[in-house]
Design a protein around this motif. Structure first.
Motif, PDB file in Angstrom:
ATOM      1  N   THR A   1     -30.490  -2.618  43.923  1.00  0.00           N
ATOM      2  CA  THR A   1     -28.944  -3.302  44.275  1.00  0.00           C
ATOM      3  C   THR A   1     -28.744  -2.488  45.649  1.00  0.00           C
ATOM      4  O   THR A   1     -29.038  -1.663  46.267  1.00  0.00           O
ATOM      5  CB  THR A   1     -28.211  -2.786  43.165  1.00  0.00           C
ATOM      6  N   ASN A   2     -27.628  -3.222  46.273  1.00  0.00           N
ATOM      7  CA  ASN A   2     -27.128  -2.449  47.296  1.00  0.00           C
ATOM      8  C   ASN A   2     -26.015  -1.507  46.536  1.00  0.00           C
ATOM      9  O   ASN A   2     -25.082  -1.951  46.154  1.00  0.00           O
ATOM     10  CB  ASN A   2     -26.233  -3.605  48.008  1.00  0.00           C
ATOM     11  N   HIS A   3     -26.394  -0.249  46.874  1.00  0.00           N
ATOM     12  CA  HIS A   3     -25.581   0.771  46.485  1.00  0.00           C
ATOM     13  C   HIS A   3     -24.087   0.811  46.784  1.00  0.00           C
ATOM     14  O   HIS A   3     -23.220   0.970  45.940  1.00  0.00           O
ATOM     15  CB  HIS A   3     -26.133   2.302  46.685  1.00  0.00           C
ATOM     16  N   SER A   4     -23.700   0.540  47.905  1.00  0.00           N
ATOM     17  CA  SER A   4     -22.288   0.616  48.398  1.00  0.00           C
ATOM     18  C   SER A   4     -21.642  -0.533  47.559  1.00  0.00           C
ATOM     19  O   SER A   4     -20.414  -0.176  47.201  1.00  0.00           O
ATOM     20  CB  SER A   4     -22.266   0.366  49.899  1.00  0.00           C
TER      21      SER A   4
ATOM     22  N   THR B   1     -20.617  -2.105  55.020  1.00  0.00           N
ATOM     23  CA  THR B   1     -20.778  -3.205  54.279  1.00  0.00           C
ATOM     24  C   THR B   1     -19.956  -4.443  54.281  1.00  0.00           C
ATOM     25  O   THR B   1     -20.467  -5.544  54.282  1.00  0.00           O
ATOM     26  CB  THR B   1     -21.087  -2.793  52.786  1.00  0.00           C
TER      27      THR B   1
ATOM     28  N   PRO C   1     -25.986  -8.768  51.953  1.00  0.00           N
ATOM     29  CA  PRO C   1     -26.309  -7.222  52.250  1.00  0.00           C
ATOM     30  C   PRO C   1     -27.583  -6.975  51.643  1.00  0.00           C
ATOM     31  O   PRO C   1     -28.326  -7.654  50.813  1.00  0.00           O
ATOM     32  CB  PRO C   1     -25.197  -7.013  50.865  1.00  0.00           C
ATOM     33  N   VAL C   2     -28.215  -5.779  52.051  1.00  0.00           N
ATOM     34  CA  VAL C   2     -29.309  -5.511  51.490  1.00  0.00           C
ATOM     35  C   VAL C   2     -29.468  -4.786  50.403  1.00  0.00           C
ATOM     36  O   VAL C   2     -28.622  -3.931  50.139  1.00  0.00           O
ATOM     37  CB  VAL C   2     -29.911  -4.410  52.817  1.00  0.00           C
ATOM     38  N   LYS C   3     -30.252  -5.234  49.332  1.00  0.00           N
ATOM     39  CA  LYS C   3     -30.430  -4.477  48.345  1.00  0.00           C
ATOM     40  C   LYS C   3     -31.203  -3.286  48.540  1.00  0.00           C
ATOM     41  O   LYS C   3     -32.844  -3.281  48.514  1.00  0.00           O
ATOM     42  CB  LYS C   3     -31.262  -5.214  47.249  1.00  0.00           C
ATOM     43  N   ASP C   4     -30.880  -2.231  48.918  1.00  0.00           N
ATOM     44  CA  ASP C   4     -31.452  -0.992  49.445  1.00  0.00           C
ATOM     45  C   ASP C   4     -31.772   0.049  48.553  1.00  0.00           C
ATOM     46  O   ASP C   4     -32.324   1.086  48.987  1.00  0.00           O
ATOM     47  CB  ASP C   4     -30.487  -0.541  50.794  1.00  0.00           C
TER      48      ASP C   4
END
Length: 178
Positions: free
Chosen positions: A126-129, A72, A82-85
């Motif tokens: 959200t982007n969890h990381s 990330t 960053p991807v909101k994965d």
């Protein structure tokens, strides 16, 4: 001439930045790969006690988190969005962060108080990381900088972190309010 010197300096800066990203990528990923491989070797031996297996799970989980965080951060260095994965509930985000802090700082963990609320099951994209890093750092700082309770609670599209320490020294508080 000045404009050409400026362009040359900018090109050198971009080249140095790209070299840094490539070097950082290699230097950060290599130890993670080594740790992951070593964990696999130890796991294959199957000579661990139950307590050691639990410790190994925590180490593996930390290595996996580290790998995700490095990827990330490198994506951010490359100026990638960053991807909101992840669709995840606020309570899961909070509980994960609280658990990490309690494992990392067992002596201070009794001061960390997660208060459930009606908003706990609220789902966020959200982007969890990044969210994990943000919450962990926020809680870590709160625990480090007060000796009293730190309370964390979800609200309507927010997460509240409140500490009940003595606050800023009077002289600092006065400077800020002035």
């Amino acid at each position: 001439n000045a404009f050409n010197r400026f362009l040359d300096a900018m090109e050198e800066f971009v080249q140095r930045e790209n070299m840094f990203i490539k070097t950082a990528s290699h230097e950060l990923r290599t130890p993670i790969a080594i740790l992951s491989g070593a964990l696999d070797v130890i796991d294959k031996r199957q000579q661990l006690s139950a307590a050691d297996k639990q410790t190994m799970r925590r180490i593996r989980q930390t290595v996996n988190h580290m790998q995700i965080e490095v990827n990330t951060l490198l994506a951010l260095l490359r100026n990638e969005q960053p991807v909101k994965d992840s669709k995840i509930s606020l309570s899961v985000l909070i509980q994960d962060a609280v658990e990490e802090i309690k494992n990392e700082m067992p002596m201070a963990s009794e001061r960390l108080n997660y208060v459930s609320s009606i908003y706990d099951q609220q789902i966020v994209l959200t982007n969890h990381s990044l969210m994990r890093m943000l919450l962990r750092n926020l809680l870590h700082n709160a625990i480090q900088h007060t000796q009293d309770e730190v309370r964390i609670q979800s609200g309507d599209c927010v997460i509240h972190v409140t500490d009940f320490g003595s606050g800023l020294p009077i002289d600092i508080h006065q400077r800020i309010t002035n």
